[in-house]
Design a protein around this motif. Sequence first.
Motif, PDB file in Angstrom:
ATOM      1  N   GLU A  68       0.780  -1.379  -0.015  1.00 12.50           N
ATOM      2  CA  GLU A  68       0.148  -0.072   0.180  1.00 12.50           C
ATOM      3  C   GLU A  68       0.729   1.025  -0.057  1.00 12.50           C
ATOM      4  O   GLU A  68       0.836   2.254  -0.757  1.00 12.50           O
ATOM      5  N   TYR A  69       1.760   1.101   0.970  1.00 14.08           N
ATOM      6  CA  TYR A  69       2.620   2.356   0.864  1.00 14.08           C
ATOM      7  C   TYR A  69       3.760   2.639  -0.080  1.00 14.08           C
ATOM      8  O   TYR A  69       4.215   3.776  -0.394  1.00 14.08           O
ATOM      9  N   THR A  70       4.099   1.423  -0.732  1.00 14.47           N
ATOM     10  CA  THR A  70       5.007   1.687  -1.924  1.00 14.47           C
ATOM     11  C   THR A  70       4.199   2.248  -2.901  1.00 14.47           C
ATOM     12  O   THR A  70       4.887   3.178  -3.841  1.00 14.47           O
ATOM     13  N   GLU A  71       2.870   1.874  -3.093  1.00 12.80           N
ATOM     14  CA  GLU A  71       2.057   2.818  -4.248  1.00 12.80           C
ATOM     15  C   GLU A  71       1.994   4.103  -3.980  1.00 12.80           C
ATOM     16  O   GLU A  71       2.225   5.005  -4.814  1.00 12.80           O
ATOM     17  N   ARG A  72       1.615   4.513  -2.834  1.00 14.00           N
ATOM     18  CA  ARG A  72       1.596   5.918  -2.279  1.00 14.00           C
ATOM     19  C   ARG A  72       2.908   6.685  -2.354  1.00 14.00           C
ATOM     20  O   ARG A  72       2.997   7.725  -2.851  1.00 14.00           O
ATOM     21  N   LEU A  73       3.968   5.860  -2.057  1.00 19.61           N
ATOM     22  CA  LEU A  73       5.453   6.645  -2.125  1.00 19.61           C
ATOM     23  C   LEU A  73       5.630   7.066  -3.551  1.00 19.61           C
ATOM     24  O   LEU A  73       5.939   7.828  -4.027  1.00 19.61           O
ATOM     25  N   GLN A  74       5.184   5.983  -4.765  1.00 21.21           N
ATOM     26  CA  GLN A  74       5.270   6.368  -6.100  1.00 21.21           C
ATOM     27  C   GLN A  74       4.720   7.561  -6.525  1.00 21.21           C
ATOM     28  O   GLN A  74       5.142   8.363  -7.422  1.00 21.21           O
ATOM     29  N   GLU A  75       3.642   7.894  -5.992  1.00 21.32           N
ATOM     30  CA  GLU A  75       2.579   8.783  -6.457  1.00 21.32           C
ATOM     31  C   GLU A  75       2.926  10.264  -5.449  1.00 21.32           C
ATOM     32  O   GLU A  75       2.446  11.224  -6.067  1.00 21.32           O
ATOM     33  N   ALA A  76       3.650   9.918  -4.494  1.00 15.28           N
ATOM     34  CA  ALA A  76       4.184  11.474  -3.769  1.00 15.28           C
ATOM     35  C   ALA A  76       4.842  12.419  -4.739  1.00 15.28           C
ATOM     36  O   ALA A  76       5.725  11.844  -5.590  1.00 15.28           O
ATOM     37  N   GLN A  82       7.077  12.408   0.236  1.00 14.39           N
ATOM     38  CA  GLN A  82       7.655  10.846   0.254  1.00 14.39           C
ATOM     39  C   GLN A  82       8.120  10.729   1.817  1.00 14.39           C
ATOM     40  O   GLN A  82       7.920   9.589   2.220  1.00 14.39           O
ATOM     41  N   VAL A  85       5.159  10.003   3.758  1.00 11.85           N
ATOM     42  CA  VAL A  85       4.754   8.713   3.441  1.00 11.85           C
ATOM     43  C   VAL A  85       5.448   7.471   4.349  1.00 11.85           C
ATOM     44  O   VAL A  85       4.640   6.764   4.741  1.00 11.85           O
ATOM     45  N   GLU A  88       4.635   7.588   8.118  1.00 11.51           N
ATOM     46  CA  GLU A  88       3.443   7.040   8.278  1.00 11.51           C
ATOM     47  C   GLU A  88       3.400   5.427   8.327  1.00 11.51           C
ATOM     48  O   GLU A  88       2.992   4.653   9.009  1.00 11.51           O
TER      49      GLU A  88
END
Length: 130
Positions: A68-76, A82, A85, A88
Motif C-alpha cells: 500500500e505504501y509503496t504505491e503511495r510513495l511512488q505517487e508522492a 515522500q 509517507v 506513516e
Amino acid sequence: MQRMTALFSAALLATGLMTATAHAQQDQESTEDSMSTQQESAPAQDFSDEELEQFAEASQEIATISQEYTERLQEADDESAQEEVRTEANDRMIEVVEDSGLDVDTFNEIGQTIQQDPEMMERVQEMAES
C-alpha cells in the motif's frame, strides 16, 4: 509456496524500510557500515515457535502495508510528501510488530536469520500457511 516467498520478500523489504527510517537520523556513513557488519556477522539464533508465529503473522500484515505504501510513495509529488509517507508507513509497521507481541529488534533479527537459514524460512512459511 511461491506466494509465500513473495510475501516474505515484501515483509523483509518492509523491514528494511523500518530500519532505514529509524537510521535516517543517524550519520549515513556509520549506518551503512554498521548495517553491513550486522548482516555479515548476524549469528544464527534460536527463536521460539511462538516468536516465529508472531513474526509470520506480523509479516503478512507488513507485506500488505508495504504494498500500500509503496504505491503511495511512488505517487508522492516531492521529497516532503515522500518522507511523510515513509513516516506513516514506518509507524504502522512498528505498531503491527508490537501488536504481534514482538519488539522491532526481535522482528528484524528473525528477518535477518531466515534470510540466512532456509530451514527456519520454511518453518515460518509453514506457520504462515496454517
